[in-house]
Design a protein around this motif. Structure first.
Motif, short mmCIF file in Angstrom:
data_model
loop_
_atom_site.label_atom_id
_atom_site.label_comp_id
_atom_site.label_asym_id
_atom_site.label_seq_id
_atom_site.Cartn_x
_atom_site.Cartn_y
_atom_site.Cartn_z
N VAL A 1 -8.89 7.92 3.84
CA VAL A 1 -8.85 7.21 5.12
C VAL A 1 -10.01 6.23 5.22
O VAL A 1 -9.84 5.10 5.71
N VAL B 1 3.11 -1.04 4.24
CA VAL B 1 2.55 0.28 3.90
C VAL B 1 3.73 1.22 3.77
O VAL B 1 4.56 1.32 4.67
N LEU C 1 -4.89 -1.66 8.96
CA LEU C 1 -4.55 -2.20 7.65
C LEU C 1 -3.15 -2.83 7.62
O LEU C 1 -2.96 -3.92 7.05
N ILE D 1 0.86 -1.18 0.00
CA ILE D 1 0.00 0.00 0.00
C ILE D 1 0.90 1.23 0.00
O ILE D 1 1.59 1.51 0.99
N LEU E 1 1.34 5.33 -0.30
CA LEU E 1 0.52 6.51 -0.02
C LEU E 1 1.37 7.78 -0.01
O LEU E 1 2.40 7.84 0.67
N LEU F 1 -9.08 3.17 3.19
CA LEU F 1 -8.13 2.31 3.88
C LEU F 1 -8.81 1.47 4.96
O LEU F 1 -8.54 0.27 5.10
N ALA G 1 -6.69 3.93 10.91
CA ALA G 1 -6.94 3.15 9.69
C ALA G 1 -5.68 2.39 9.27
O ALA G 1 -5.74 1.21 8.90
N LEU G 2 -4.54 3.05 9.34
CA LEU G 2 -3.29 2.41 8.97
C LEU G 2 -2.94 1.28 9.93
O LEU G 2 -2.43 0.24 9.53
#
Length: 283
Positions: free
Chosen positions: A272, A71, A64, A33, A35, A275, A60-61
């Motif tokens: 967000v 990420v 995830l 992911i 970003l 995610l 959210a991160l």
């Protein structure tokens, strides 16, 4: 996003995007992911020093990151600045997060909490010394803002000028000349012109990291012209058989990015939410 069900996964506008989303959800342990930070994880503000990640970004991160291979926050900012402004340090669940700062010239790893980087390009210090005089001669000093990027790049923002677009256009040519004299290039953005060494861009950073971790699928989300290189990198990965999903953090200021995206979300708030939705549908 499906407005009838806020928890439904989105439907990308392209077949390649739909295949990318399916690969992300079906094999999350191989997913990368990627970003951007400003305008994607953090709302754009007049003073970049005041930029902070959306309040729901870290939760959210954290939901995830444990489910995917990695990420990677890919930013033109110094890695340490992005970490501070993002609030990424010491957060449980973010062990799979890295920040590729200065377009990959710096790396912060959540596991070690350390930044690794090569020596800065000498042209950056030379350009920084000449910038005030150049802005004064161009009659564009009033309202412009010079952003230091840890000795690895320097950016001139015009968002606070009386006529931001006119100041931006007036500075493009003189800044290009200044950059060229010192072996640098100019990267245009949303009312910002960044002077930095050549061979550094988000596409290179994303491609190299995807190769390093053996990513089986890639999502990249961005909002500005500098993110086009990362979009191109995802296109190349897709051509090589690695599914990918291109997300635009919706902006009317950068239609080129929006037009190339598989999926457009409503700025950092929409990103967000995306995610968090992906995390909820990964197993």
């Amino acid at each position: 996003m499906d407005s009838t069900d806020p928890h439904a996964t989105p439907t990308p506008a392209t077949q390649a995007g739909r295949e990318g989303l399916e690969a992300l959800l079906s094999r999350p342990g191989k997913a990368l992911i990627g970003l951007d930070f400003d305008g994607t994880l953090a709302p754009i503000v007049p003073d970049p020093e005041q930029a902070r990640a959306h309040p729901d970004a870290v939760p959210a991160l954290a939901a995830l990151a444990p489910k995917v291979a990695a990420v990677a926050v890919v930013t033109g900012r110094p890695a340490g600045v992005a970490v501070r402004h993002g609030g990424f340090a010491g957060v449980p669940g973010l062990e799979h997060l890295v920040v590729l700062g200065h377009y990959g010239a710096e790396r912060w790893d959540a596991v070690t909490g350390e930044v690794t980087a090569p020596a800065p390009h000498p042209g950056v210090a030379a350009v920084r010394a000449e910038l005030p005089g150049l802005l004064d001669r161009a009659g564009a000093w009033q309202g412009t803002w010079i952003e230091e990027k840890g000795g690895r790049a320097v950016a001139v923002h015009t968002r606070r000028a009386a006529d931001p677009q006119a100041a931006y256009e007036a500075l493009r040519e003189p800044l290009a000349g200044l950059a060229a004299r010192h072996g640098l290039v100019v990267e245009p953005g949303r009312l910002v012109l960044e002077l930095r060494p050549p061979g550094m861009d988000k596409g290179v950073a994303l491609s190299e990291y995807a190769r390093e971790i053996g990513a089986g699928s890639v999502l990249y989300a961005g909002d500005d012209l500098g993110d086009l290189a990362a979009f191109t990198a995802v296109d190349k990965l897709r051509s090589a058989g690695v599914p990918g999903l291109l997300v635009c953090s919706g902006s009317d200021e950068v239609t080129e990015l929006r037009d190339r995206a598989d999926l457009v979300v409503d700025g950092p708030t929409g990103l967000v939410h995306l995610l968090a939705t992906l995390a909820a549908h990964m197993h």
